[in-house]
Each structure stands twice: as structure tokens, then as C-alpha cells.
Design an enzyme around this catalytic site. Structure first.
Site, PDB file in Angstrom:
ATOM      1  N   SER A  17      18.266   3.078   1.421  1.00 38.05           N
ATOM      2  CA  SER A  17      16.938   2.444   1.387  1.00 38.05           C
ATOM      3  C   SER A  17      16.812   1.324   0.368  1.00 38.05           C
ATOM      4  O   SER A  17      15.905   0.510   0.461  1.00 38.05           O
ATOM      5  CB  SER A  17      15.855   3.495   1.124  1.00 38.05           C
ATOM      6  OG  SER A  17      15.982   4.033  -0.179  1.00 38.05           O
ATOM      7  N   HIS A  57      13.282   3.499  -6.038  1.00 38.63           N
ATOM      8  CA  HIS A  57      12.750   2.381  -5.263  1.00 38.63           C
ATOM      9  C   HIS A  57      12.158   1.334  -6.193  1.00 38.63           C
ATOM     10  O   HIS A  57      11.935   1.590  -7.377  1.00 38.63           O
ATOM     11  CB  HIS A  57      11.690   2.858  -4.266  1.00 38.63           C
ATOM     12  CG  HIS A  57      12.279   3.405  -2.996  1.00 38.63           C
ATOM     13  ND1 HIS A  57      11.507   3.970  -2.012  1.00 38.63           N
ATOM     14  CD2 HIS A  57      13.558   3.489  -2.542  1.00 38.63           C
ATOM     15  CE1 HIS A  57      12.275   4.372  -1.011  1.00 38.63           C
ATOM     16  NE2 HIS A  57      13.536   4.090  -1.321  1.00 38.63           N
ATOM     17  N   ASP A  84       6.047   2.922   0.356  1.00 35.71           N
ATOM     18  CA  ASP A  84       6.416   4.339   0.244  1.00 35.71           C
ATOM     19  C   ASP A  84       5.268   5.332   0.419  1.00 35.71           C
ATOM     20  O   ASP A  84       5.453   6.521   0.175  1.00 35.71           O
ATOM     21  CB  ASP A  84       7.049   4.599  -1.134  1.00 35.71           C
ATOM     22  CG  ASP A  84       8.440   4.026  -1.238  1.00 35.71           C
ATOM     23  OD1 ASP A  84       9.068   3.748  -0.206  1.00 35.71           O
ATOM     24  OD2 ASP A  84       8.907   3.874  -2.382  1.00 35.71           O
TER      25      ASP A  84
END
Length: 143
Positions: A17, A57, A84
Site C-alpha cells: 500500500s 501510511h 484510510d
């Protein structure tokens, strides 16, 4: 914990990701020693209540609510098409500073592949066991 301010100063990326910045199998080094506020563009590690793993992230938005001064943080994987919010706890639209475990200080490519292999093998083994479980009798260990 004294040196980095986090329980686990090194963690392994287990998905794609965050590609191309971080790849599956990369080891990231984490710290939480900065008094600086979280900024857009930083890569952070966070955990949501009930989440299986910590998530690495990028911060895409930080806002401060005028009436309360509350800081809210929104994250997204670089390789994901949406933010997210689908990963956060039910009803949670923003992360709070206390959800952030730390900031990524650096990484080593490929070093974490043994961990990825173990995690994926374990998940596959559990899934196979669960598929067979419906036909297998329950087993109770007696000591």
C-alpha cells in the site's frame, strides 16, 4: 523505548500500500521523540482500536478544530486510491494524535522478508485449518 520513544523501533511493511516509497518486506525504523506536530506528507505508524496490525501510511491532511483545538489526522497509503477512513474504527473519520505510534525515520529494503514469509505462512495455515474445521471434531487439550 528510551532511545526511540516507541515499543518497537523497527517494524516490517507487510503490504504494497505504500509503494513506491516503501515496499512489502522493507524494514522501517520508527521514532516518537519529536515534539514537532505531525505534518502532511510525513509517513507515520498508527494503530486503530481492534486492528490486527499497526499500519504505516502517509499523512495527507492535518486539521485543528477551532472551537476545541483538537488535532485530527487523515492518512492514506501512497498506492491506494482512497484515504484510510475504511481502516479506522467504526464511526471514526480521523485519527487522533494518540493513535499515532511514531514516525518513520528510515528504512532498509527487503530486510523484513523473513517476517513477511512467516506471517503469510501462518495466515495460510490458519485459513486451511478453518476450512477443514467444519468437518473435523473439536479438540480439547487435557493436561
Amino acid at each position: 523505548m528510551l532511545v526511540t520513544g516507541v515499543e518497537s523501533p523497527a517494524m516490517v511493511v507487510i503490504s504494497g500500500s505504500m509503494e513506491p516509497a516503501l515496499k512489502k518486506g522493507d524494514m522501517v525504523f520508527v521514532h516518537n521523540m519529536s515534539n514537532e506536530p505531525i505534518r502532511e506528507g510525513e509517513i507515520v505508524i498508527f494503530r486503530v482500536p481492534g486492528g490486527e496490525h499497526a499500519i504505516v501510511h502517509r499523512v495527507i491532511k492535518v486539521r485543528e478544530l477551532r472551537d476545541t483545538g483538537e488535532i485530527q489526522i487523515l492518512t492514506k497509503g501512497d498506492n491506494n486510491s482512497v484515504d484510510d477512513r475504511f481502516l479506522y474504527a467504526d464511526g471514526q473519520l480521523w485519527l487522533q494524535p494518540q493513535d499515532i505510534i511514531g514516525r518513520v525515520a528510515g528504512h532498509l529494503p527487503y530486510v523484513g522478508w523473513p517476517n513477511v514469509f512467516i506471517i503469510e505462512t501462518f495466515k495460510e495455515t490458519v485459513a486451511q485449518w478453518q476450512n477443514r474445521r467444519s468437518t473435523a471434531p473439536e479438540v480439547v487439550w487435557v493436561m
